[in-house]
Design a protein around this motif. Structure first.
Motif, PDB file in Angstrom:
ATOM      1  N   TRP A   1       0.842  -1.201   0.000  1.00 20.70           N
ATOM      2  CA  TRP A   1       0.000   0.000   0.000  1.00 20.70           C
ATOM      3  C   TRP A   1       0.877   1.250   0.000  1.00 20.70           C
ATOM      4  CZ3 TRP A   1      -4.674   0.835  -1.394  1.00 20.70           C
ATOM      5  CH2 TRP A   1      -5.678  -0.114  -1.201  1.00 20.70           C
ATOM      6  N   ASN A   2       1.915   1.244   0.826  1.00 23.69           N
ATOM      7  CA  ASN A   2       2.803   2.407   0.928  1.00 23.69           C
ATOM      8  C   ASN A   2       3.541   2.647  -0.394  1.00 23.69           C
ATOM      9  OD1 ASN A   2       2.044   2.773   3.588  1.00 23.69           O
ATOM     10  ND2 ASN A   2       3.781   1.614   4.409  1.00 23.69           N
ATOM     11  N   VAL A   3       3.972   1.557  -1.034  1.00 27.03           N
ATOM     12  CA  VAL A   3       4.655   1.690  -2.325  1.00 27.03           C
ATOM     13  C   VAL A   3       3.713   2.297  -3.363  1.00 27.03           C
ATOM     14  CG1 VAL A   3       5.656   0.406  -4.250  1.00 27.03           C
ATOM     15  CG2 VAL A   3       6.301  -0.171  -1.911  1.00 27.03           C
ATOM     16  N   GLY A   4       2.474   1.795  -3.416  1.00 22.41           N
ATOM     17  CA  GLY A   4       1.507   2.325  -4.373  1.00 22.41           C
ATOM     18  C   GLY A   4       1.182   3.781  -4.134  1.00 22.41           C
ATOM     19  N   ARG A   5       0.992   4.135  -2.855  1.00 19.82           N
ATOM     20  CA  ARG A   5       0.680   5.523  -2.530  1.00 19.82           C
ATOM     21  C   ARG A   5       1.848   6.443  -2.872  1.00 19.82           C
ATOM     22  NH1 ARG A   5      -1.221   4.542   2.062  1.00 19.82           N
ATOM     23  NH2 ARG A   5       0.655   4.811   3.313  1.00 19.82           N
ATOM     24  N   ARG A   6       3.061   5.985  -2.590  1.00 19.88           N
ATOM     25  CA  ARG A   6       4.235   6.792  -2.887  1.00 19.88           C
ATOM     26  C   ARG A   6       4.410   6.972  -4.397  1.00 19.88           C
ATOM     27  NH1 ARG A   6       7.105  11.058  -1.974  1.00 19.88           N
ATOM     28  NH2 ARG A   6       9.358  10.812  -2.284  1.00 19.88           N
ATOM     29  N   SER A   7       4.113   5.926  -5.154  1.00 20.30           N
ATOM     30  CA  SER A   7       4.211   6.022  -6.618  1.00 20.30           C
ATOM     31  C   SER A   7       3.262   7.082  -7.160  1.00 20.30           C
ATOM     32  CB  SER A   7       3.898   4.662  -7.255  1.00 20.30           C
ATOM     33  OG  SER A   7       4.833   3.688  -6.848  1.00 20.30           O
ATOM     34  N   MET A   8       2.033   7.105  -6.622  1.00 25.41           N
ATOM     35  CA  MET A   8       1.059   8.104  -7.064  1.00 25.41           C
ATOM     36  C   MET A   8       1.523   9.514  -6.703  1.00 25.41           C
ATOM     37  SD  MET A   8      -1.353   6.566  -8.695  1.00 25.41           S
ATOM     38  CE  MET A   8      -0.086   5.458  -9.316  1.00 25.41           C
ATOM     39  N   GLU A   9       2.113   9.663  -5.536  1.00 27.78           N
ATOM     40  CA  GLU A   9       2.625  10.972  -5.123  1.00 27.78           C
ATOM     41  C   GLU A   9       3.714  11.452  -6.086  1.00 27.78           C
ATOM     42  OE1 GLU A   9       3.992  10.480  -1.158  1.00 27.78           O
ATOM     43  OE2 GLU A   9       1.979  10.341  -0.269  1.00 27.78           O
TER      44      GLU A   9
END
Length: 589
Positions: free
Chosen positions: A263-271
């Motif tokens: 989840w953190n990786v996905g959220r960071r990618s979107m950021e």
């Protein structure tokens, strides 16, 4: 009579098969292995079939790479892993297309009560099978493209559109069979890509709206004679929704697939997508993105049909199709613009296909009810794009102008030179029995060929050396050039700046204010001063490959470059004292 009933379906099957053969011929021309996201799906499939061959129980959701879902294996390598990646490219185009057409066929079933409508159903399915979003093959400098083969976004879009069609058909017939298959297909979407959580909610809301519409029209007879009473149909369907959705979510959340780390990786990618790939003057690109996804021609057709049929008595659709279609389309625009970012058109694809699917019954009825003298013209208008696209698929290199008009990119086999450059490094590494490091300066399609060549070679023959690709973009940290990483590499791969004026302009620019500016400066100096930097140009096409011949001279040049320009704070942090020590270590080696 039975044979005549299935003749339209048989013709549709034959024409789509011809279409598939033409697409497969293009896939066979491709020479570059999968890279970036596409490679991760290949890696997932190989690990899946390796686990199957081990004949032990395993959880597909826990297989590496855990950020990729196991449902993609049904598209990438459904019958076992193979080194033939061209088949994977073909399936990534053709399977989504089949899923979408199947959805159109399912949702239009209740409205085909005569021969004329049955044949019009075939022409409508063929027409919308030419939506541009399906037909983006390889990179091309001549033709704009928003995606490429090997991705799963169209697969997700096709599956979600089919699920929506099954659910709507289930409500129309009050059929638990259609509804249950639709719910399973909708839940399965989560095992294709995490973004499907939004699509699952969209399909659930679509079913609720359609069911509520049926419930409020209790006196209206369903399209199926064996229909359940509306109350029992709704109750049993809701129970099945709860069971399937909760099971899919529970298994996903308990696995590594939807773990907190992922989840953190996905959220960071979107950021990072929003931060580093924001486009200020976006509208010119937006027009291209829409044309290469939905196509302005089909947009106008659907809009015209909806406007012309509002309030028309002989166009009776059993669910609020226009309201649902517009609402889902707008929700898709929001999901594209806000959470995922301007450049990521592919996240909009499922919303496009669901919206189109919901509009198709009205489109079919409208065209079928037109006066007979217009029938031939309408049939030609619908079949024309299909035949034109088929004609474009026949030659290996169709006219770019016609491809642009259609909004498609049918380029294949165009990256042979880049593949040769990458294979030359791999061949030399195997002769020397040493794995070199290769720095890729930009995360685009061309540089991706090098990434794919190295990673695919390691996947297929892990016992042999290839090369280690390195770059500044990892979708976790801010993208920034780290000179110690660059200095540690044996080869540099970059897109040379051919214009001397552009080279001078980039070198004179003292303020380096973005990642793009950093890469542009490096492209300029690598193009202008390769020998002065201690580099030897090994090969040069659209990309240049430079070998570090004199590591000490290259290190000194990097230090000089660093001192002559003003850099971002993040660059200074990434190239601070510890990185300076790393640079010195590289120089000592």
């Amino acid at each position: 009579m039975t044979a005549r009933k299935y003749t339209p379906l048989f013709l549709l099957f034959v024409l789509l098969s011809v279409f598939g053969i033409a697409i497969y011929r293009h896939a066979l021309l491709s020479t570059h292995p999968p890279f970036w996201d596409a490679f991760s799906y290949v890696q997932k499939a190989k690990n899946f079939w390796t686990a199957v061959d081990a004949r032990k129980w395993f959880n597909p959701l826990d297989l590496e790479p855990t950020v990729r879902a196991p449902g993609t294996v049904l598209m990438s390598y459904p019958l076992g892993f193979s080194q033939n990646f061209q088949d994977f490219y073909f399936r990534s185009i053709f399977i989504p297309l089949l899923l979408f057409v199947a959805g159109l066929w399912v949702i239009t079933g209740p409205y085909c009560r005569d021969t004329r409508t049955s044949w019009m159903r075939v022409w409508v399915c063929l027409a919308f099978a030419t939506l541009p979003l399906f037909y983006h093959f390889e990179h091309s400098e001549r033709i704009p493209s928003t995606s490429f083969w090997g991705m799963v976004d169209c697969y997700l879009a096709g599956m979600s559109a089919l699920a929506c069609a099954l659910l709507v058909r289930g409500v129309s017939d009050r059929s638990l069979s259609y509804t249950m298959v639709g719910i399973v297909a909708s839940g399965f979407c989560l095992w294709i890509k995490p973004a499907a959580m939004v699509l699952m909610a969209v399909n659930l809301m679509t079913w609720i709206v359609c069911a509520a519409s049926q419930f409020l029209q209790k006196n209206k007879q369903p399209s199926c004679a064996k229909a359940l009473p509306i109350f029992w149909y709704c109750l049993l369907s809701l129970i099945f929704f709860c069971v399937i959705y909760s099971t899919v979510f529970y298994l996903s959340m308990k696995s590594s697939y939807l773990s907190q780390e992922n989840w953190n990786v996905g959220r960071r990618s979107m950021e990072l997508l929003h931060k580093e790939w924001f486009i200020e003057n976006w509208f010119p690109l937006f027009k291209i993105q829409m044309h290469t996804s939905l196509g302005w021609h089909w947009s106008m057709v659907l809009l015209a049909v909806c406007l012309l049929t509002i309030g028309t008595k002989n166009i009776s659709v059993t669910f609020p199709d226009i309201a649902l279609s517009v609402g889902i389309f707008c929700a898709g625009l929001w999901f594209w613009f806000v959470p995922t970012g301007q450049s990521q058109t592919r996240y909009f694809y499922p919303f496009i296909l669901i919206s189109v699917t919901l509009c198709i019954p009205r489109t079919l009825l409208y065209f079928s009810r037109l006066h007979e003298k217009f029938a031939k013209a309408i049939t030609f208008a619908l079949v024309g794009p299909f035949l034109l696209l088929l004609c474009l698929l026949v030659p290996a290199d169709a006219p770019p102008m016609l491809q642009k008009i259609m909004g498609v990119n049918l380029t294949s086999g165009s990256l042979k030179e880049e593949c040769k450059q990458a294979q030359a490094i791999i061949k030399k590494s195997r002769v020397q029995q040493r794995e070199p490091k290769v720095y890729l300066f930009w995360p685009d399609y061309l540089h991706g060929v090098f990434y794919g060549a190295a990673q695919y070679a390691k996947l297929i023959e892990p016992q042999l050396p290839a090369f280690t690709p390195m770059n500044a973009v990892n979708w976790v940290n801010d993208s920034v050039l780290r000179f110690s990483d660059i200095a540690a590499c044996d080869y540099l791969v970059f897109a040379p700046l051919q214009d001397p004026a552009a080279q001078d302009e980039a070198v004179r620019q003292k303020e380096v204010s973005s990642f793009f500016s950093e890469v542009q400066l490096m492209r300029a100096v690598l193009s202008k001063y390769p020998q002065s930097m201690g580099l030897e140009i090994v090969s040069k096409n659209a990309l240049a490959v430079a070998r570090v011949a004199d590591a000490q001279r290259f290190l000194e040049f990097l230090e000089q470059l660093r001192s002559e320009h003003r850099w971002r704070d993040i660059f200074n942090e990434a190239n601070g004292p510890s990185r300076q020590a790393a640079l010195l270590d590289v120089g000592v080696e």
